[in-house]
Motif scaffolding. Structure first.
Motif, mmCIF file in Angstrom:
data_model
loop_
_atom_site.group_PDB
_atom_site.id
_atom_site.type_symbol
_atom_site.label_atom_id
_atom_site.label_comp_id
_atom_site.label_asym_id
_atom_site.label_seq_id
_atom_site.Cartn_x
_atom_site.Cartn_y
_atom_site.Cartn_z
ATOM 1 N N VAL A 110 8.683 -91.310 9.299
ATOM 2 C CA VAL A 110 8.928 -90.341 8.224
ATOM 3 C C VAL A 110 9.813 -90.982 7.171
ATOM 4 O O VAL A 110 10.627 -91.864 7.483
ATOM 5 C CB VAL A 110 9.564 -89.052 8.794
ATOM 6 C CG1 VAL A 110 10.921 -89.335 9.398
ATOM 7 C CG2 VAL A 110 9.636 -87.959 7.750
ATOM 8 N N GLN A 111 9.650 -90.552 5.945
ATOM 9 C CA GLN A 111 10.465 -91.084 4.853
ATOM 10 C C GLN A 111 11.862 -90.462 4.870
ATOM 11 O O GLN A 111 12.045 -89.333 5.348
ATOM 12 C CB GLN A 111 9.793 -90.804 3.513
ATOM 13 C CG GLN A 111 8.513 -91.570 3.296
ATOM 14 C CD GLN A 111 7.967 -91.389 1.896
ATOM 15 O OE1 GLN A 111 8.363 -90.478 1.172
ATOM 16 N NE2 GLN A 111 7.068 -92.276 1.488
ATOM 17 N N PRO A 112 12.834 -91.175 4.340
ATOM 18 C CA PRO A 112 14.183 -90.575 4.226
ATOM 19 C C PRO A 112 14.119 -89.244 3.486
ATOM 20 O O PRO A 112 13.397 -89.096 2.493
ATOM 21 C CB PRO A 112 14.947 -91.627 3.424
ATOM 22 C CG PRO A 112 14.268 -92.914 3.744
ATOM 23 C CD PRO A 112 12.808 -92.569 3.879
ATOM 24 N N GLY B 190 12.970 -86.596 4.878
ATOM 25 C CA GLY B 190 11.928 -85.805 5.520
ATOM 26 C C GLY B 190 12.412 -85.079 6.763
ATOM 27 O O GLY B 190 13.596 -85.126 7.118
ATOM 28 N N PRO C 138 17.731 -93.175 7.449
ATOM 29 C CA PRO C 138 17.323 -94.379 8.197
ATOM 30 C C PRO C 138 18.135 -94.587 9.466
ATOM 31 O O PRO C 138 17.591 -95.073 10.474
ATOM 32 C CB PRO C 138 17.561 -95.498 7.182
ATOM 33 C CG PRO C 138 17.370 -94.843 5.856
ATOM 34 C CD PRO C 138 17.941 -93.457 6.029
ATOM 35 N N VAL D 169 12.665 -93.671 10.542
ATOM 36 C CA VAL D 169 12.909 -93.149 9.201
ATOM 37 C C VAL D 169 12.983 -94.334 8.252
ATOM 38 O O VAL D 169 13.926 -95.118 8.291
ATOM 39 C CB VAL D 169 14.202 -92.322 9.141
ATOM 40 C CG1 VAL D 169 14.357 -91.705 7.751
ATOM 41 C CG2 VAL D 169 14.205 -91.251 10.215
ATOM 42 N N ALA D 170 11.966 -94.470 7.431
ATOM 43 C CA ALA D 170 11.894 -95.620 6.535
ATOM 44 C C ALA D 170 10.967 -95.291 5.386
ATOM 45 O O ALA D 170 10.054 -94.464 5.515
ATOM 46 C CB ALA D 170 11.397 -96.853 7.282
ATOM 47 N N SER D 171 11.217 -95.961 4.272
ATOM 48 C CA SER D 171 10.348 -95.770 3.116
ATOM 49 C C SER D 171 9.352 -96.923 3.021
ATOM 50 O O SER D 171 8.465 -96.917 2.207
ATOM 51 C CB SER D 171 11.182 -95.662 1.836
ATOM 52 O OG SER D 171 12.051 -96.771 1.719
#
Length: 131
Positions: A12-14, A16, A88, A129-131
């Protein structure tokens, strides 16, 4: 012996959200304190949150207060961890645990890991958690 199975981990993106689930079998866990723990690569296991029987009380790690919410549905023999505003640093493997013996997991204002051989742990679910 009580068995726990986690699910819901994902990438999931930061910023989220994710909801983790932990289902217990083959017998009810409503009389046990249950909790979530996590471990990132190269780091020690950290207690994230716990909830007492009958949802009388909850404890959260300072790092997740205001962002995560633990809950239990004893009718479904399931506990949940709603994670919002993910960062993250929330990345790791998340484990659920049930304290079958003893009463220290959720009693002293900290999330303490159960350590009796009869206590139950799940196999973990990965949260990234990362973009």
């Amino acid at each position: 012996q009580l068995q726990l199975v986690e699910s819901g981990g994902d990438l999931v993106q930061p910023g989220g959200s994710l909801r983790l689930s932990c289902v217990a079998s083959p017998f009810p866990m409503d009389i046990y304190a249950v909790g979530w723990f996590r471990q990132a690569p190269g780091k020690e296991r950290e207690g994230v949150s716990c909830i007492t029987p009958r949802s009388l009380g909850t404890v959260y790690a300072d790092s997740v207060k205001g962002r995560f919410t633990i809950s239990r549905d004893d009718a479904k023999n399931t506990i949940y961890l709603q994670m919002n505003t993910l960062k993250p640093e929330d990345t790791g493997t998340y484990y659920c645990a049930a304290e079958v013996v003893g009463s220290s997991m959720c009693t002293y204002g900290a999330v303490l890991p159960p350590n009796n051989p009869l206590d139950a742990w799940g196999q973990g679910t990965q949260v990234t958690v990362a973009s």
